[in-house]
Design a protein around this motif. Structure first.
Motif, PDB file in Angstrom:
ATOM      1  N   LYS A 191       3.896  -3.691  -1.725  1.00 35.05           N
ATOM      2  CA  LYS A 191       2.821  -2.892  -2.285  1.00 35.05           C
ATOM      3  C   LYS A 191       2.419  -1.824  -1.272  1.00 35.05           C
ATOM      4  CE  LYS A 191      -1.753  -3.255  -4.273  1.00 35.05           C
ATOM      5  NZ  LYS A 191      -2.894  -4.120  -4.515  1.00 35.05           N
ATOM      6  N   THR A 192       2.381  -0.593  -1.718  1.00 29.94           N
ATOM      7  CA  THR A 192       2.001   0.507  -0.844  1.00 29.94           C
ATOM      8  C   THR A 192       0.492   0.574  -0.756  1.00 29.94           C
ATOM      9  OG1 THR A 192       3.947   1.730  -1.509  1.00 29.94           O
ATOM     10  CG2 THR A 192       2.209   2.975  -0.463  1.00 29.94           C
ATOM     11  N   SER A 193       0.010   0.658   0.456  1.00 35.30           N
ATOM     12  CA  SER A 193      -1.425   0.755   0.689  1.00 35.30           C
ATOM     13  C   SER A 193      -1.882   2.191   0.497  1.00 35.30           C
ATOM     14  CB  SER A 193      -1.725   0.305   2.115  1.00 35.30           C
ATOM     15  OG  SER A 193      -3.025   0.658   2.476  1.00 35.30           O
ATOM     16  N   ARG A 194      -3.152   2.361   0.246  1.00 37.26           N
ATOM     17  CA  ARG A 194      -3.728   3.706   0.155  1.00 37.26           C
ATOM     18  C   ARG A 194      -3.622   4.439   1.481  1.00 37.26           C
ATOM     19  NH1 ARG A 194      -9.712   3.332  -2.287  1.00 37.26           N
ATOM     20  NH2 ARG A 194      -9.166   2.956  -4.428  1.00 37.26           N
ATOM     21  N   PHE A 195      -3.557   3.674   2.554  1.00 29.24           N
ATOM     22  CA  PHE A 195      -3.548   4.274   3.878  1.00 29.24           C
ATOM     23  C   PHE A 195      -2.180   4.860   4.239  1.00 29.24           C
ATOM     24  CE2 PHE A 195      -6.920   1.054   4.166  1.00 29.24           C
ATOM     25  CZ  PHE A 195      -7.971   1.851   4.580  1.00 29.24           C
ATOM     26  N   GLU A 196      -1.110   4.324   3.689  1.00 25.55           N
ATOM     27  CA  GLU A 196       0.236   4.721   4.101  1.00 25.55           C
ATOM     28  C   GLU A 196       0.615   6.174   3.811  1.00 25.55           C
ATOM     29  OE1 GLU A 196       3.589   1.909   3.818  1.00 25.55           O
ATOM     30  OE2 GLU A 196       2.088   0.619   2.875  1.00 25.55           O
ATOM     31  N   TRP A 210      -6.314   1.471  10.960  1.00 28.38           N
ATOM     32  CA  TRP A 210      -6.136   0.998   9.593  1.00 28.38           C
ATOM     33  C   TRP A 210      -6.454  -0.501   9.502  1.00 28.38           C
ATOM     34  CZ3 TRP A 210      -0.516   1.674   7.397  1.00 28.38           C
ATOM     35  CH2 TRP A 210      -0.383   1.065   6.169  1.00 28.38           C
ATOM     36  N   HIS A 261     -11.894   0.845   2.454  1.00 27.95           N
ATOM     37  CA  HIS A 261     -10.693   0.957   1.630  1.00 27.95           C
ATOM     38  C   HIS A 261     -10.048   2.332   1.587  1.00 27.95           C
ATOM     39  CE1 HIS A 261     -11.470  -3.079   0.266  1.00 27.95           C
ATOM     40  NE2 HIS A 261     -12.720  -2.735   0.016  1.00 27.95           N
ATOM     41  N   ALA A 262     -10.625   3.320   2.224  1.00 26.51           N
ATOM     42  CA  ALA A 262     -10.050   4.663   2.199  1.00 26.51           C
ATOM     43  C   ALA A 262     -10.436   5.397   3.477  1.00 26.51           C
ATOM     44  CB  ALA A 262     -10.542   5.433   0.973  1.00 26.51           C
ATOM     45  N   TRP A 263      -9.630   6.373   3.825  1.00 18.88           N
ATOM     46  CA  TRP A 263      -9.934   7.176   5.003  1.00 18.88           C
ATOM     47  C   TRP A 263     -11.274   7.875   4.851  1.00 18.88           C
ATOM     48  CZ3 TRP A 263      -7.330   5.821   8.998  1.00 18.88           C
ATOM     49  CH2 TRP A 263      -5.990   5.441   8.907  1.00 18.88           C
TER      50      TRP A 263
END
Length: 118
Positions: A57-62, A94, A103-105
């Motif tokens: 699963k790709t994270s929002r951070f990647e 992160w 959960h987000a930058w």
């Protein structure tokens, strides 16, 4: 310095008779010995596909981190070690953010960044 008046090309090779080439490689020299008896061979099975890695699963951070590291490489010309250091620092941030339920930058504030750096 000597200038080259003709284009650089490989030196010509001497053509050898077919028997000389065959002997050099250790193959039989007569045509009958070279072909040998006919042997029936079964077709090779198709290669099996490599086992695929489990879907990650790709994270929002990647995506933003990957884009930033690509920017450092392409636009800034940073060395691989420098990019690896930046990537490591961003991964540390992160992980710290995930532990704090951020959960987000865009959830970062200057105070939170200062807290992380302490």
């Amino acid at each position: 310095m000597k200038s080259l008046s003709r284009p650089l090309t490989p030196p010509p090779t001497k053509a050898r008779p077919p028997a000389a080439k065959a002997r050099r490689r250790g193959a039989p020299t007569s045509e009958a010995a070279a072909t040998g008896p006919a042997i029936a061979t079964a077709p090779r099975p198709a290669p099996r596909p490599a086992p695929s890695a489990p879907a990650r699963k790709t994270s929002r951070f990647e995506p933003p981190v990957a884009a930033f590291l690509a920017y450092l490489k392409i636009e800034c010309g940073f060395a691989p070690a420098t990019r690896a250091a930046y990537g490591g620092d961003l991964r540390d941030l992160w992980v710290w953010m995930v532990k704090r339920d951020l959960h987000a930058w865009t959830d970062l504030t200057p105070d939170l960044i200062a807290e992380h750096l302490r």
